[in-house]
Design an enzyme around this catalytic site. Structure first.
Site, PDB file in Angstrom:
ATOM      1  N   GLU A 118    -147.480  37.539  85.034  1.00  0.00           N
ATOM      2  CA  GLU A 118    -146.649  36.484  85.536  1.00  0.00           C
ATOM      3  C   GLU A 118    -146.804  36.063  87.105  1.00  0.00           C
ATOM      4  O   GLU A 118    -147.304  36.723  87.622  1.00  0.00           O
ATOM      5  CB  GLU A 118    -145.195  36.410  84.996  1.00  0.00           C
ATOM      6  N   ARG A 171    -126.045  45.223  77.542  1.00  0.00           N
ATOM      7  CA  ARG A 171    -125.470  46.577  78.215  1.00  0.00           C
ATOM      8  C   ARG A 171    -124.502  46.044  79.046  1.00  0.00           C
ATOM      9  O   ARG A 171    -124.675  45.030  79.923  1.00  0.00           O
ATOM     10  CB  ARG A 171    -125.991  47.673  78.458  1.00  0.00           C
TER      11      ARG A 171
HETATM   12  P1  ADP Z   1    -137.092  46.108  85.718  1.00  0.00           P
HETATM   13  O1  ADP Z   1    -136.908  45.758  83.991  1.00  0.00           O
HETATM   14  O2  ADP Z   1    -138.060  47.286  85.898  1.00  0.00           O
HETATM   15  O3  ADP Z   1    -135.929  46.288  86.226  1.00  0.00           O
HETATM   16  P2  ADP Z   1    -137.629  43.335  86.344  1.00  0.00           P
HETATM   17  O4  ADP Z   1    -138.549  42.465  85.314  1.00  0.00           O
HETATM   18  O5  ADP Z   1    -136.143  43.085  85.841  1.00  0.00           O
HETATM   19  O6  ADP Z   1    -137.872  44.657  85.949  1.00  0.00           O
HETATM   20  O7  ADP Z   1    -137.802  42.862  87.696  1.00  0.00           O
HETATM   21  C1  ADP Z   1    -137.314  44.015  88.750  1.00  0.00           C
HETATM   22  C2  ADP Z   1    -137.572  43.306  90.099  1.00  0.00           C
HETATM   23  O8  ADP Z   1    -138.691  42.851  90.331  1.00  0.00           O
HETATM   24  C3  ADP Z   1    -136.841  41.526  90.140  1.00  0.00           C
HETATM   25  O9  ADP Z   1    -135.416  41.940  90.452  1.00  0.00           O
HETATM   26  C4  ADP Z   1    -137.551  41.095  91.268  1.00  0.00           C
HETATM   27  O10 ADP Z   1    -137.154  41.768  92.505  1.00  0.00           O
HETATM   28  C5  ADP Z   1    -139.097  41.490  91.028  1.00  0.00           C
HETATM   29  N1  ADP Z   1    -139.670  40.579  90.300  1.00  0.00           N
HETATM   30  C6  ADP Z   1    -139.887  40.748  88.842  1.00  0.00           C
HETATM   31  N2  ADP Z   1    -140.561  39.705  88.381  1.00  0.00           N
HETATM   32  C7  ADP Z   1    -141.033  39.084  89.707  1.00  0.00           C
HETATM   33  C8  ADP Z   1    -141.882  37.890  89.887  1.00  0.00           C
HETATM   34  N3  ADP Z   1    -142.323  37.319  88.945  1.00  0.00           N
HETATM   35  N4  ADP Z   1    -142.122  37.648  91.282  1.00  0.00           N
HETATM   36  C9  ADP Z   1    -141.464  38.280  92.053  1.00  0.00           C
HETATM   37  N5  ADP Z   1    -140.689  39.256  91.925  1.00  0.00           N
HETATM   38  C10 ADP Z   1    -140.311  39.525  90.710  1.00  0.00           C
END
Ligand code: ADP
Length: 669
Positions: free
Chosen positions: A200, A300
């Site tokens: 993405e 959760r």
């Molecule tokens: P996890 O499931 O490992 O926590 P997430 O998908 O929730 O992963 O993403 C964790 C963090 O990574 C987000 O809070 C953000 O800081 C960063 N992040 C995730 N996706 C993006 C993106 N497309 N662009 C920039 N930062 C991102």
């Protein structure tokens, strides 16, 4: 409502659930591992069942054992907390098969949201905005590369099964994509047993804003507003607050509706969180330009749920229990309101100045600010440990959550800083001082929030010394003198007003700060007042007891301080921050370099208490030879090398001055 539940977790969340259950008159059953036999959560529950070894796979992840424990104790429902089994669809299913209520969403909802790629496909159908990207099933590397090119760099490759900040790769240039993909897939297969990825757009300077949702078995679903979790390190949350600074009513309503749509798309029941990444193309002060995209749904209760409790006045664990028991949601959307501002800080056993390396050890000192536990108030501390407990390597490094609330963000921030200042932990490294630096930083205070805040502000956040050395030394010296005074002795070597009955009335102290020597000396001035010299700073030292600490004044500095002594280390806590000084005890090190040509000399003035050897005895290196007393404390002097005792030069009870030869030893070749 249930009469008895089992809590399939440990630490603060287990204590948290037990607190609400108790308030509602529900009996609780704890489960525990070997390492947790004496844990706080065991004491917090009415009954406890041992389920295995210390490693999670031998206890908290063994769901057959947990189901057996529930059945054996007659529990009707299982609360999984967060982590461990909380998002395990097989466990949720097994609970149902065993006739137990899983306090969480249906297994089908966990499954639907479990994989990042599949959940995004679902969300796309439900009309929830997504980060531009590719989340298809075809994992051909050439196709993934083409998709990345189409999206435009920088892109993020994410393990579909990933979580906890693991399994993500930032790719800034086209030519780096293939290598990053391979490395992400390797990590994904190793960590999650599944190498599927999605690609993405990497959102620059984004905020992480999540919406708390709640569904019931009647099909109702509400949102309990947002939490801003933008302050992160290594993609893990550090501070969480609500409401999100700069949030507008219009944007909140849009994000709330999207989150509810996401939950309803999977027939969600119970507490859940829909995480959004928010792009701020207009900068920090242009909320109208903000674009939000679905990231994932956590099926959760979240670690940071107390923030939402603080601004809504609702107990989310009570909501969970009611919903799981089949009751409708306690409130409808129109009845929910935001009152004030709340911030949570995660206090962890870790070393921020060393890459946030987790630390283990014993909480030798654990002092909290005046606070409530597991209940909404202006200052709340949720923890699963007590003073004296160990932070073991088996579980995560969070020691406590500090949640403050205020009428405004500024008030909440001030309370957070004050509460952190009153949090004193000795025995292991913590992030308390680091959190204070973040809270006090201009960027955080003025809400210039994005996920890169810590990285951007690192010069002001890491390797900081908030307490002037002169003040730290003054506090350590004052504590030392205070301790000596408390001995109420007429021993001239232990009195505050002059250390020597003869010789110069000067006392030198060799301290160390971060391994660097700091020379300090004390003299008694003409007026009978103590003069302290620390490096180039000289001045009168004054102190008096205040509360459980001291009020210290030195060289224009004035501060309250608490000094905790741990061996030779002095942990100094002041309102400005904490400092650590070493005050090596020369007597304790006497054996290390006390022998000069076979002589063992007294490194400090004091009294000989006893000799453990006689002339003619053969001694080995490290063997205790004599006991001396100074400051009413006994110190053992050990042999610096193997040898034979030639002569004892004093008798027990004799006062000796610094440098006096005590024992003559002939070293053996
Ligand atoms: P996890 O499931 O490992 O926590 P997430 O998908 O929730 O992963 O993403 C964790 C963090 O990574 C987000 O809070 C953000 O800081 C960063 N992040 C995730 N996706 C993006 C993106 N497309 N662009 C920039 N930062 C991102």
């Amino acid at each position: 409502m249930f009469t008895k539940i089992l809590i399939a977790n440990r630490g603060e969340i287990a204590c948290r659930v037990a607190a609400t259950a108790r308030r509602l008159g529900i009996q609780t059953v704890a489960v525990y591992s070997d390492a947790d036999a004496q844990a706080k959560h065991v004491a917090a529950c009415d009954e406890a069942v041992h389920i295995g070894g210390s490693a999670p796979k031998d206890s908290y992840l063994r769901w057959e054992r947990i189901l057996q424990a529930a059945q054996a104790t007659g529990a009707q429902a299982i609360h999984p907390g967060y982590g461990f089994l909380s998002e395990n669809e097989d466990f949720a299913q097994a609970c149902q098969a065993a006739g137990l209520v899983f306090i969480g969403p249906p297994a089908s909802a966990i499954r639907a949201m479990g994989l990042k790629a599949e959940s995004k496909q679902l969300m796309e159908k439900a009309g929830v905005p997504l980060v531009p990207g590719y989340h298809g099933a075809d994992q051909d590397p050439a196709l993934l590369q083409r998709e990345a090119d189409r999206i435009g760099y920088p892109v993020l490759i994410k393990a579909s099964a990933g979580g906890g900040g693991k399994g993500m790769r930032l790719v800034e240039r086209r030519e780096d994509f293939a290598a990053a993909l391979a490395s992400c897939q390797r990590e994904a297969i190793n960590s999650f047993g599944n190498d599927a990825v999605l690609v993405e757009k990497y959102v620059l300077r984004p905020r992480h804003i999540e919406i708390q949702v709640f569904g019931d078995t009647q099909g109702n679903c509400v949102y309990l507003f947002e939490r801003d979790c933008s302050v992160q390190r290594r993609h893990q949350k550090v501070l969480e607050e609500a409401p999100a600074p700069g949030m507008t009513e219009a944007l909140r309503a849009k994000m709330g509706a999207a989150a509810v749509a996401a939950a309803q798309a999977v027939h969600y029941v119970g507490a859940g969180t829909v995480e959004f990444i928010v792009e701020q193309p207009g900068g920090y002060d242009a909320p109208d330009a903000m674009q939000f995209y679905f990231m994932e749904m956590n099926t959760r209760l979240q670690v940071e749920h107390p923030v939402t409790e603080a601004i809504t006045g609702e107990d989310l664990v009570e909501w969970q229990l009611r919903v799981a028991a089949g009751q409708p949601l306690p409130k409808q959307q129109s009845e929910l309101k935001i009152i004030g501002h709340a911030i949570e800080a995660r206090i962890c056993a870790e070393n921020p100045d060393n890459g946030f390396l987790p630390a283990t050890g014993t909480l030798q000192v654990y002092r909290k600010p005046a606070c409530s536990s597991f209940a909404i108030s202006d200052v709340r501390v949720d923890d699963g440990v007590r003073e004296g407990d160990a932070i073991s390597p088996f579980y995560d490094s969070m020691i406590a959550k500090l949640i403050v609330r205020g009428d405004t963000r500024a008030q909440a921030l001030a309370r957070l800083d004050a509460a952190l200042a009153q949090t004193q932990i000795v025995g292991l490294a913590t992030n308390v001082q680091f959190l204070r630096h973040v809270v006090r930083s201009t960027a955080f205070a003025s809400a210039q929030l994005d996920t890169a805040l810590i990285e951007r502000e690192k010069a002001a956040l890491f390797d900081q010394q908030p307490v002037p050395t002169a003040l730290a030394v003054a506090a350590a010296v004052a504590q030392l003198l205070q301790a000596e005074q408390a001995l109420q002795t007429t021993d001239p070597f232990s009195r505050r007003d002059g250390w020597h009955s003869h010789g110069t009335p000067r006392r030198s102290l060799q301290l160390l700060q971060g391994g660097t020597p700091v020379a300090a000396s004390l003299t008694t001035g003409h007026d009978g007042q103590l003069q302290l010299q620390v490096g180039d700073t000289t001045g009168r030292l004054d102190w008096q007891p205040q509360g459980d600490g001291l009020l210290v004044q030195f060289a224009g500095l004035r501060s309250t301080a608490q000094v905790h002594v741990q061996g030779e280390v002095r942990h100094i806590f002041t309102p400005q921050g904490a400092a650590v000084l070493e005050l090596p005890d020369p007597l304790a090190h006497a054996g290390e370099h006390g022998a000069e040509g076979g002589r063992l000399t007294a490194p400090m003035p004091g009294k000989v208490v006893s000799f453990a050897v006689q002339a003619g005895d053969a001694v080995t290196k490290g063997q205790p030879l004599a006991v001396m007393e100074a400051m009413k404390m006994e110190h053992t002097i050990a042999a610096p090398a193997d040898g034979v005792v030639q002569e004892l030069l004093y008798a027990p009870g004799d006062q000796v001055s610094e440098g006096a030869e005590l024992i003559r030893i002939e070293a053996t070749a």
